[in-house]
Design a protein around this motif. Sequence first.
Motif, PDB file in Angstrom:
ATOM      1  N   THR A   1      41.651  44.742  40.533  1.00 26.99           N
ATOM      2  CA  THR A   1      42.743  43.692  40.923  1.00 26.99           C
ATOM      3  C   THR A   1      43.778  43.388  40.087  1.00 26.99           C
ATOM      4  O   THR A   1      44.851  43.344  40.467  1.00 26.99           O
ATOM      5  N   HIS A   2      43.483  43.426  38.774  1.00 23.96           N
ATOM      6  CA  HIS A   2      44.526  43.241  37.942  1.00 23.96           C
ATOM      7  C   HIS A   2      45.439  44.529  37.735  1.00 23.96           C
ATOM      8  O   HIS A   2      46.712  44.207  37.740  1.00 23.96           O
TER       9      HIS A   2
ATOM     10  N   ALA B   1      47.692  44.310  40.592  1.00 23.65           N
ATOM     11  CA  ALA B   1      48.656  43.187  40.361  1.00 23.65           C
ATOM     12  C   ALA B   1      49.872  43.578  39.608  1.00 23.65           C
ATOM     13  O   ALA B   1      50.993  43.219  39.687  1.00 23.65           O
TER      14      ALA B   1
END
Length: 150
Positions: free
Chosen positions: A36-37, A40
Motif C-alpha cells: 500500500t505504501h 501510494a
Amino acid sequence: MPANHHGSLVILGDRGVLITGDPGSGKTRLALGLLTHAAAVGRFARLVSDDQVFLKAANGRLIGEAPSGIEGLAEARGFGPAAIPYERRAVVDLLVRLVPTEVAPRFREDETVNLEGVELPCLRLAERDTESALFAVAAWLAFPPFEGAS
C-alpha cells in the motif's frame, strides 16, 4: 529443489523483500502495508507469496516463488484468502525478520543472514508493530519520505 519457508515475499520498486517471523507476528500485515505504501508513493509493488515461499539459490542470488495453490492470494484477517495482483517469482534482496519487541534493536544493525547459501542483509524489527516496521523498510529502500537516506 526449492525449500519451503514460512514467510511473505513482496516486490517493492526493484527489490524483493522477504518477511519472516513466528505465526501471528504480523508478516502479512506488514507485506500488505508495504504494498500500500509503495503504491501510494508511486513505486511498483506486487505480492509474490503470502505465508509460504519456495526459495532456491541461483547464480549467487536467492529466488522466491509462490507455491501454486496460493498464487495471487493474501490473507485478509476476518475475511480469508483474497485475490491480489502478484508476480510469480522475485529475487530476494532483503530479509525482514519480525522478532519479539524486547530483542528488536532500536537502530539498524548491519546484520546479514545466510539463507539457502545466499548472504542477505537482514533487518530485525519488532513483531506486530507494522507502522514502525513499514518505515524501517521504506528507509532501507530509500522510499519516501526517506529518499536519498540510505
